[in-house]
Each structure stands twice: as C-alpha cells, then as structure tokens.
Design a protein around this motif. Structure first.
Motif, short mmCIF file in Angstrom:
data_model
loop_
_atom_site.label_atom_id
_atom_site.label_comp_id
_atom_site.label_asym_id
_atom_site.label_seq_id
_atom_site.Cartn_x
_atom_site.Cartn_y
_atom_site.Cartn_z
N THR A 170 -72.15 -39.31 -8.78
CA THR A 170 -73.27 -38.31 -9.20
C THR A 170 -73.81 -37.97 -7.34
OG1 THR A 170 -73.80 -39.22 -11.14
CG2 THR A 170 -75.45 -37.80 -10.05
N ASP A 171 -73.87 -36.56 -7.33
CA ASP A 171 -74.23 -36.09 -6.38
C ASP A 171 -76.04 -35.74 -6.31
OD1 ASP A 171 -75.18 -34.80 -4.11
OD2 ASP A 171 -74.23 -32.89 -4.68
N MET A 172 -76.79 -36.68 -5.51
CA MET A 172 -78.08 -36.84 -5.54
C MET A 172 -78.65 -36.17 -4.36
SD MET A 172 -78.88 -39.39 -7.92
CE MET A 172 -78.43 -40.78 -8.52
N SER A 173 -78.02 -35.48 -3.79
CA SER A 173 -78.44 -34.57 -2.46
C SER A 173 -79.52 -33.29 -2.79
CB SER A 173 -77.40 -34.10 -1.67
OG SER A 173 -76.45 -33.15 -2.46
N ALA A 174 -79.08 -32.61 -4.02
CA ALA A 174 -79.73 -31.61 -4.32
C ALA A 174 -81.13 -31.88 -5.21
CB ALA A 174 -79.05 -30.77 -5.64
N ASP A 175 -81.23 -32.91 -5.95
CA ASP A 175 -82.25 -33.19 -6.66
C ASP A 175 -82.10 -34.77 -7.18
OD1 ASP A 175 -84.28 -33.90 -8.71
OD2 ASP A 175 -84.52 -31.60 -9.16
N GLU A 207 -84.52 -36.80 -8.83
CA GLU A 207 -84.58 -37.09 -9.99
C GLU A 207 -83.66 -36.53 -11.00
OE1 GLU A 207 -88.71 -36.24 -12.75
OE2 GLU A 207 -88.65 -35.87 -10.62
N VAL A 208 -83.16 -35.52 -11.05
CA VAL A 208 -82.17 -34.99 -11.82
C VAL A 208 -80.92 -35.93 -12.01
CG1 VAL A 208 -80.66 -32.95 -12.52
CG2 VAL A 208 -83.10 -32.64 -12.02
N GLY A 209 -80.56 -36.17 -10.86
CA GLY A 209 -79.37 -37.11 -10.61
C GLY A 209 -79.51 -38.46 -11.10
N GLU A 210 -80.59 -38.94 -11.02
CA GLU A 210 -80.99 -40.45 -11.47
C GLU A 210 -80.80 -40.33 -13.17
OE1 GLU A 210 -84.46 -41.61 -9.92
OE2 GLU A 210 -83.62 -42.10 -7.85
N LEU A 211 -81.31 -39.04 -13.77
CA LEU A 211 -81.33 -38.86 -15.08
C LEU A 211 -79.80 -38.63 -15.88
CD1 LEU A 211 -84.27 -36.37 -15.78
CD2 LEU A 211 -84.24 -38.74 -16.18
N PHE A 212 -79.14 -38.36 -14.81
CA PHE A 212 -77.48 -38.18 -15.18
C PHE A 212 -76.99 -39.39 -15.12
CE2 PHE A 212 -77.90 -33.54 -15.05
CZ PHE A 212 -76.92 -33.00 -16.01
N VAL A 213 -77.35 -40.25 -14.11
CA VAL A 213 -76.78 -41.52 -14.06
C VAL A 213 -76.96 -42.47 -15.37
CG1 VAL A 213 -77.01 -43.72 -12.55
CG2 VAL A 213 -76.40 -41.65 -11.48
N LYS A 214 -78.29 -42.17 -15.79
CA LYS A 214 -78.96 -42.82 -16.72
C LYS A 214 -78.02 -42.79 -18.06
CE LYS A 214 -83.57 -43.97 -15.44
NZ LYS A 214 -85.13 -43.75 -15.70
N MET A 215 -77.86 -41.31 -18.28
CA MET A 215 -77.08 -40.77 -19.47
C MET A 215 -75.66 -41.53 -19.43
SD MET A 215 -78.39 -36.96 -20.13
CE MET A 215 -78.61 -36.27 -18.47
N TYR A 216 -75.09 -41.38 -18.13
CA TYR A 216 -73.56 -41.97 -17.90
C TYR A 216 -73.56 -43.50 -18.31
CZ TYR A 216 -72.90 -37.82 -15.33
OH TYR A 216 -72.90 -36.18 -14.86
N SER A 217 -74.63 -44.05 -17.96
CA SER A 217 -74.82 -45.50 -17.93
C SER A 217 -75.01 -45.83 -19.47
CB SER A 217 -75.89 -46.00 -17.14
OG SER A 217 -75.79 -45.98 -15.89
N HIS A 218 -75.58 -45.14 -20.11
CA HIS A 218 -76.14 -45.43 -21.69
C HIS A 218 -74.54 -45.06 -22.19
CE1 HIS A 218 -77.88 -44.98 -25.54
NE2 HIS A 218 -77.20 -44.22 -25.81
N ILE A 219 -73.69 -44.10 -21.75
CA ILE A 219 -72.49 -43.96 -22.57
C ILE A 219 -71.56 -45.45 -22.03
CG2 ILE A 219 -70.31 -42.94 -22.41
CD1 ILE A 219 -71.95 -40.38 -22.19
N TYR A 220 -71.71 -45.76 -20.96
CA TYR A 220 -70.80 -47.01 -20.39
C TYR A 220 -71.26 -48.26 -21.24
CZ TYR A 220 -69.13 -50.57 -17.15
OH TYR A 220 -68.36 -51.61 -16.77
N VAL A 221 -72.28 -48.48 -21.21
CA VAL A 221 -72.87 -49.67 -21.93
C VAL A 221 -72.63 -49.67 -23.38
CG1 VAL A 221 -74.89 -50.84 -22.57
CG2 VAL A 221 -74.67 -50.22 -20.40
N ASN A 222 -72.83 -48.69 -24.03
CA ASN A 222 -72.30 -48.48 -25.40
C ASN A 222 -70.98 -48.58 -25.74
OD1 ASN A 222 -74.73 -48.26 -27.38
ND2 ASN A 222 -75.52 -46.90 -25.58
N ALA A 223 -70.20 -47.90 -25.06
CA ALA A 223 -68.56 -47.94 -25.11
C ALA A 223 -68.08 -49.35 -24.78
CB ALA A 223 -67.71 -46.99 -24.15
#
Length: 134
Positions: free
Chosen positions: A76-81, A83-99
């Motif tokens: 995930t590219d954190m360079s632009a924003d 906070e938004v990057g961290e939210l995407f990482v949380k969503m990906y992590s949610h999928i990872y943990v549940n899968a």
C-alpha cells in the motif's frame, strides 16, 4: 502442453500490461471476492463434495485470498495520504485475518466477513472519480 502454458502466460501478461493501476487494483478486489464467494458456496454445500474435494477447493480459494490481501497490505502506497493508506491496510488485514481464520477453523462466518469487506473495497475503489485515478 508446454506451448499452451507459454501462450497462456503471454496472453495474461499482455492482458495485464494494458491495464491502468486503478483497473489492476479492481481486478485484485474482484478476484478476492470471487474466491470468497466460491469458498462460501463450497462451505454451504459441503455434503455435495468429497472430503478431499472440499479441502482442496477451500484451501486453494482461501490461500489465494490470503496471498492477495497480504500483498495489498504490504504494498500500500502511503505517500499520498497516510490516513487513507492506513485505512486500506486495515481493510486488507481484516480480509487476511478472516480468511486465515476461515481456513484454520473451517468457519463460514469468517468467509462472509472477508467477502463483505472485499465487496466494500470494490465499492470504494469504483467510487474514485476518473480524474483522480492513476
């Protein structure tokens, strides 16, 4: 047979080469959704499969979802924003943990949670205006 494999790889590479970064991300989200949907179906209809078939499909689907979500979180590219990057990482992590949990415990609820998040990712990604896409 080797020629067919090489032809397939060239076709896939050429097909992906022409896609924008935005389209590639959407493709990964759709792939996760498709795999989770397939896994949910197999879990709901478990009696229609042999034990070997069930575990094969479940582990292949969830293994790919785990790989994709891990890759997305790691890249995930954190360079632009930040906070938004961290939210995407949380969503990906949610999928990872549940899968991962679904794979380990054979838990359909975990599959559904991961699938719902993948659907939200597709909705969010599709809502990005054309002018802001890269």
């Amino acid at each position: 047979m080797m020629k067919n494999i090489q032809r397939f790889r060239k076709t896939k590479t050429n097909e992906l080469a022409g896609m924008s970064k935005h389209a590639l991300m959407m493709r990964m989200y759709k792939e996760m959704f498709k795999l989770l949907d397939k896994c949910e179906y197999v879990m709901k209809n478990r009696t229609q499969y042999t034990i070997s078939e069930f575990f094969s499909v479940k582990s292949k689907c969830l293994g790919k979802v785990i790989s994709i979500s891990s890759y997305l979180a790691d890249t995930t590219d954190m360079s632009a924003d930040q906070e938004v990057g961290e939210l995407f990482v949380k969503m990906y992590s949610h999928i990872y943990v549940n899968a991962s949990e679904a794979n380990h415990k054979i838990d359909i609820d975990s599959v559904i949670r991961a699938k719902n998040m993948s659907m939200k990712l597709m909705d969010i990604w599709a809502s990005i205006p054309d002018s802001s896409r890269y």
